[in-house]
Write an enzyme that holds these catalytic residues in place. Structure first.
Site, PDB file in Angstrom:
ATOM      1  N   CYS A   1     -42.159  38.621 -22.347  1.00 58.61           N
ATOM      2  CA  CYS A   1     -41.892  37.212 -22.646  1.00 58.61           C
ATOM      3  C   CYS A   1     -42.398  36.828 -24.024  1.00 58.61           C
ATOM      4  CB  CYS A   1     -42.570  36.320 -21.608  1.00 58.61           C
ATOM      5  SG  CYS A   1     -42.089  36.637 -19.913  1.00 58.61           S
ATOM      6  N   ASP A   2     -43.631  37.207 -24.323  1.00 60.30           N
ATOM      7  CA  ASP A   2     -44.318  36.669 -25.493  1.00 60.30           C
ATOM      8  C   ASP A   2     -44.386  37.615 -26.678  1.00 60.30           C
ATOM      9  OD1 ASP A   2     -44.761  34.516 -23.815  1.00 60.30           O
ATOM     10  OD2 ASP A   2     -46.698  35.255 -23.149  1.00 60.30           O
TER      11      ASP A   2
ATOM     12  N   CYS B   1     -47.800  38.570 -20.523  1.00 59.80           N
ATOM     13  CA  CYS B   1     -46.436  39.080 -20.351  1.00 59.80           C
ATOM     14  C   CYS B   1     -45.899  39.570 -21.699  1.00 59.80           C
ATOM     15  CB  CYS B   1     -45.522  37.995 -19.779  1.00 59.80           C
ATOM     16  SG  CYS B   1     -43.816  38.559 -19.562  1.00 59.80           S
TER      17      CYS B   1
END
Length: 526
Positions: free
Chosen positions: A347-348, A344
């Site tokens: 997200c990361d 992701c």
């Protein structure tokens, strides 16, 4: 800091506070502390029931606790909760101020009955669309049970902690100092881990449910659409899902859902659930199907066994199980998952600021990931195993305009390498047949999806790729069993197509029910 429109909305929300609350801040002389100071005072100015105290004694600075006046404990943010976490902040204000979380009485009772002390630390990124679900679940639990505490920690704000714990993926939850959960989760899943008897009770509760006219497996766009159409036909409808929204909940920007110019996965997932709940649909979440028992003859009852041990029945079944991210399947991928291997970018991505990363995959998702990461990291290497990128031209044009992106075609990733703790590089096989090495600190895998159909092998016809074979009506090889969405052979895996497929399957199930006489079958024994 807050826009006037946001202030107006928040002021209206805060007008309904039942109890005065205190925003107790622990600050220092840093710029981020000054930013937090500004946010908290802006919020307090919107309601005479909100006040700010800067006498906090927390070791994490900046941070603040939302607590009731004259009370200890509360909801803690070691973060400036903007971006995706602003909704978590607003909900925490309201819930600490007396608004009950929107949970069933049974769930509230289960949370209150948990024995022991639970100190959660939830590491997030403000750009992570998966994190708010976890934060909001744990915050709600802490409001209900005073023995539960949660602190939401922005990894970008406390990089020393992130480095010490080697956190390279969010959301990441620690319980009493030990790793507890990685990735999106909800209250039911958290309770299942904390309450050992929860799965048994869930199975016991389900065992006496009468057979459904239509039993839908999956809560994504296809499943939601099927539920609405089935319920509108007056059919007794049940929907089983591990989580509502499915794969769409992991999608950041959505700009091709017709009539909605722009939205994101969590918003669309919430809208799908709200729409289904307007109808008389028996929604069963936090359950995973493990086996299908087709009816002995047309018109009979089909059985679906759940991992909890329960078995549900339906005169018809609609399979809308969706898909999950495909893995590379190369040495090092599993070893370094969440230690440099990620799936992701939204997200990361912030954890790779200033680092070198690779993106495996040249379709729309891979090129979009590379574009997003290029604004954060030092350099992006995009690897496409074929001779050309498959992404839309507008995305390719943007990609090739970026100065810190290298595109490698005919590049097959064969190994991810590391030092035992983190990723240090990868090897790919080029079009010349030779192996090549790239030094980097992260690999984002974006190579498409695999259908969630492993549990269906042997029960009905699947392709070699695991897709459920369906006809133009969504019918499978088993009479009375239909399928829709990304788990099927329907071409073009798109949200709008999945929604159409769900409607088709529900209408086909209705047609089946009125044309095929019901037979008296025994229920499948648990």
């Amino acid at each position: 800091m807050l826009q006037d429109t946001i202030k107006t909305q928040l002021k209206a929300y805060l007008a309904g506070l039942a109890h005065p609350i205190v925003l107790e801040a622990s600050l220092d002389d840093s710029p981020k502390s000054r930013e937090m100071h500004e946010l908290l005072h802006e919020v307090a100015a919107l309601s005479d029931k909100v006040q700010v105290s800067e006498q906090g004694t927390a070791t994490r600075r900046p941070s603040f606790v939302i607590r009731r006046e004259n009370a200890r404990g509360g909801v803690t943010f070691a973060a400036i909760p903007m971006g995706h976490e602003f909704t978590s902040f607003v909900l925490a204000l309201l819930q600490v101020g007396g608004h009950a979380p929107k949970l069933s009485d049974e769930t509230v009772a289960q949370i209150r009955a948990l024995p022991g002390q639970y100190n959660f630390e939830t590491y997030v990124s403000l750009s992570c669309q998966n994190c708010p679900d976890v934060v909001q679940a744990l915050n709600a639990m802490s409001v209900i049970n005073p023995n539960i505490h949660n602190v939401t920690i922005d990894g970008a704000l406390f990089q020393d902690e992130v480095t010490q714990k080697n956190i390279m993926s969010v959301p990441q939850v620690y319980l009493n100092g030990e790793p507890f959960e990685t990735g999106r989760t909800d209250i039911e899943q958290i309770l299942a881990k904390l309450d050992a008897d929860a799965p048994t009770r869930a199975a016991e509760k389900l065992k006496d449910i009468a057979p459904f006219d239509v039993l839908i497996i999956g809560g994504g766009p296809a499943g939601a659409s099927a539920a609405v159409y089935a319920a509108r036909k007056g059919l007794r409808t049940g929907l089983v899902a591990e989580r509502f929204g499915g794969q769409v909940m992991d999608t950041e920007g959505i700009e091709n859902f017709i009539s909605v110019k722009e939205t994101d996965g969590p918003k669309l997932g919430a809208a799908l659930e709200a729409h289904v709940r307007q109808y008389d649909v028996d929604i069963i979440t936090s359950q995973r199907a493990k086996e299908l028992f087709p009816a002995a003859r047309p018109g009979g009852l089909h059985g679906v066994a759940l991992e909890s041990g329960a078995i549900l029945h339906g005169r018809t079944v609609i399979l809308a199980t969706g898909a999950h991210w495909r893995h590379l399947g190369v040495p090092g991928e599993e070893e370094y998952r969440n230690k440099g291997v990620a799936y992701c970018p939204h997200c990361d991505g912030p954890f790779y600021k200033g680092k070198r990363v690779a993106v495996a995959g040249g379709g729309n998702s891979g090129v979009e990931a590379a574009i997003d990461l290029a604004g954060i990291v030092a350099h992006v290497t995009l690897l496409q195993r074929g001779s050309h990128l498959k992404a839309d031209k507008v995305l390719q044009d943007k990609l090739y305009s970026l100065p810190n992106v290298t595109v490698l075609t005919e590049a097959l990733t064969t190994r991810i390498e590391g030092n035992g703790k983190n990723v240090t590089g990868l090897t790919y096989r080029g079009g010349d047949g030779a192996d090549h090495h790239v030094d980097l600190e992260g690999v984002f895998v974006q190579i498409g999806l695999l259908p969630n159909t492993g549990w269906l092998k042997g029960a009905l016809k699947l392709t070699d790729f695991g897709e459920i074979v369906v006809d133009s009506h969504g019918a499978t090889s088993v009479p009375g069993v239909f399928a829709a969405g990304d788990a099927t052979t329907t071409p073009y895996k798109q949200i709008v197509i999945a929604i159409g497929g769900g409607a088709t399957a529900a209408l086909a199930a209705f047609d089946y029910l009125i044309r095929v006489p019901a037979t008296e079958d025994k229920l499948v024994a648990a």
